[in-house]
Design a protein around this motif. Sequence first.
Motif, mmCIF file in Angstrom:
data_model
loop_
_atom_site.group_PDB
_atom_site.id
_atom_site.type_symbol
_atom_site.label_atom_id
_atom_site.label_comp_id
_atom_site.label_asym_id
_atom_site.label_seq_id
_atom_site.Cartn_x
_atom_site.Cartn_y
_atom_site.Cartn_z
ATOM 1 N N HIS A 36 -3.538 16.557 7.166
ATOM 2 C CA HIS A 36 -2.079 16.604 7.389
ATOM 3 C C HIS A 36 -1.394 17.177 6.154
ATOM 4 O O HIS A 36 -0.629 16.479 5.473
ATOM 5 C CB HIS A 36 -1.540 15.201 7.683
ATOM 6 C CG HIS A 36 -1.900 14.663 9.028
ATOM 7 N ND1 HIS A 36 -1.147 14.898 10.165
ATOM 8 C CD2 HIS A 36 -2.957 13.910 9.421
ATOM 9 C CE1 HIS A 36 -1.707 14.303 11.194
ATOM 10 N NE2 HIS A 36 -2.809 13.692 10.768
ATOM 11 N N ASP A 38 1.059 18.895 5.980
ATOM 12 C CA ASP A 38 2.509 18.869 6.155
ATOM 13 C C ASP A 38 3.156 17.688 5.448
ATOM 14 O O ASP A 38 4.341 17.739 5.092
ATOM 15 C CB ASP A 38 2.841 18.810 7.650
ATOM 16 C CG ASP A 38 2.171 17.636 8.354
ATOM 17 O OD1 ASP A 38 0.918 17.627 8.398
ATOM 18 O OD2 ASP A 38 2.876 16.739 8.841
ATOM 19 N N LEU A 39 2.382 16.621 5.211
ATOM 20 C CA LEU A 39 2.946 15.454 4.547
ATOM 21 C C LEU A 39 3.260 15.726 3.076
ATOM 22 O O LEU A 39 4.060 15.012 2.464
ATOM 23 C CB LEU A 39 1.987 14.265 4.658
ATOM 24 C CG LEU A 39 1.775 13.715 6.075
ATOM 25 C CD1 LEU A 39 0.750 12.591 6.052
ATOM 26 C CD2 LEU A 39 3.091 13.213 6.667
ATOM 27 N N LEU A 43 7.619 15.056 1.415
ATOM 28 C CA LEU A 43 7.494 13.607 1.553
ATOM 29 C C LEU A 43 6.809 12.983 0.347
ATOM 30 O O LEU A 43 7.287 11.998 -0.209
ATOM 31 C CB LEU A 43 6.742 13.255 2.837
ATOM 32 C CG LEU A 43 6.750 11.773 3.219
ATOM 33 C CD1 LEU A 43 8.164 11.269 3.438
ATOM 34 C CD2 LEU A 43 5.904 11.545 4.481
ATOM 35 N N GLN A 97 4.857 7.364 11.055
ATOM 36 C CA GLN A 97 3.986 7.728 9.937
ATOM 37 C C GLN A 97 3.111 6.562 9.479
ATOM 38 O O GLN A 97 2.082 6.766 8.845
ATOM 39 C CB GLN A 97 4.830 8.257 8.781
ATOM 40 C CG GLN A 97 5.417 9.629 9.090
ATOM 41 C CD GLN A 97 6.529 10.056 8.153
ATOM 42 O OE1 GLN A 97 7.124 9.224 7.468
ATOM 43 N NE2 GLN A 97 6.812 11.350 8.118
#
Length: 412
Positions: A36, A38-39, A43, A97
């Motif tokens: 992931h 994208d985290l 974030l 999440q």
Amino acid sequence: MLSPSSASVVRETLPAVSGALDEITHRFYTTMFAEHPDLLDGLFNRGNQADGSQRRALAGAVAAFAGALLGAPEARPDTLLSRIAHKHAAVGVTEDQYAIVHKYLFGAIGEVLGPAATPEVVAAWDEVYWLMAGALVAQEARLYLEAQVRPGHPWRPWTVVERREETADVVSFLLRTTDDGPLPPALPGQYVSVRVRMPDGVHQLRQYSLSSAPGGELRRITVKRLRGGGRTPDGEVSTLLHETVRAGDELLLSAPFGEVTLADGNGPLVLASAGIGCTPMVGMLEHLAATHSEREVLVLHADRSPATHALRTDMHRLVRELPGGRGEFWYERPGAETPGVHSGLLDVTALDLPAHATAYLCGPLPFMRAVRRQLLAGGLAARNIRYEVFGPDLWTADAADASDAAGAAQPA
């Protein structure tokens, strides 16, 4: 509430799990980010990932929460999680999440513990995790509601009205909302997240205290440029803000969050800071001055020199404006000493502390631990000493506070 059977298993396995948590969290983050990526975009702090501080913070949080549950199995230690909930809301964490984190965290637990991760052990720690996640989700939902933002979407564009060079390494940005909507509610002492796009296209977030009073049309953040050394790189967000942001530019800010806020009332206050830790204290002082407070306020600050003391002029002005204000300043290189200005490290032992005061601390952890011990020795109640920590090292501070309080209770 932790079930009796799970409490028994967690109590038996806590030493082993705690000892393996650093390896567990290392594998957890490595695997999760690989699947992931994208985290990492907007974030998680890449700097905290690189130096390992984020995984140590997670490990400490899990161990501390488990320990709290064992101490009171029928309770849910919500207050223990308040600081994390505010940090999560400030970066837009959402309920879904937690399921992603659970998948990779428990995968790492199985890999690291091996045969020791029996179904009984996994089930017990699974209960701990979801109790912790459930408490955080509930707190974060309330925080989003109070901030008047959608869960996971605390962002709003602000325009830089003015850029002020405070010191060689510190700059302030005065900000006004780009749209015409009402200002998000704020309390003195709170912070905002700033979301920026880095040159490689990845978004990164950092938290900065509001260094102005929460009222009014303008808000101010004050940013220290973090310079690395040796194997430590420069702070990428602070460097970007210092080098590229000018008046007229836009910044994406979260709604204000943070649980270390100035309490209402008329009781005396002690505001102690070091370095850039002065920023929430100046925000509190601005609020006290704007509301014409007559509270007794003792302001304590430590810095390398007057030239490196960011917001020094503001701090002195605000002390003068408050009828009950008094300031004491310590500098490693003070130059000419004057009344209220001392050389060396901050030392409150010779000061006349206000009786029954509430104290607020902000600065490096060693500084806050030392000042907290001095305040306890000076008669301040432990419950009346609050502190703000930036970065992921949250639970280390809590553990140090518990140790300090226990030490202060021992006979001389």
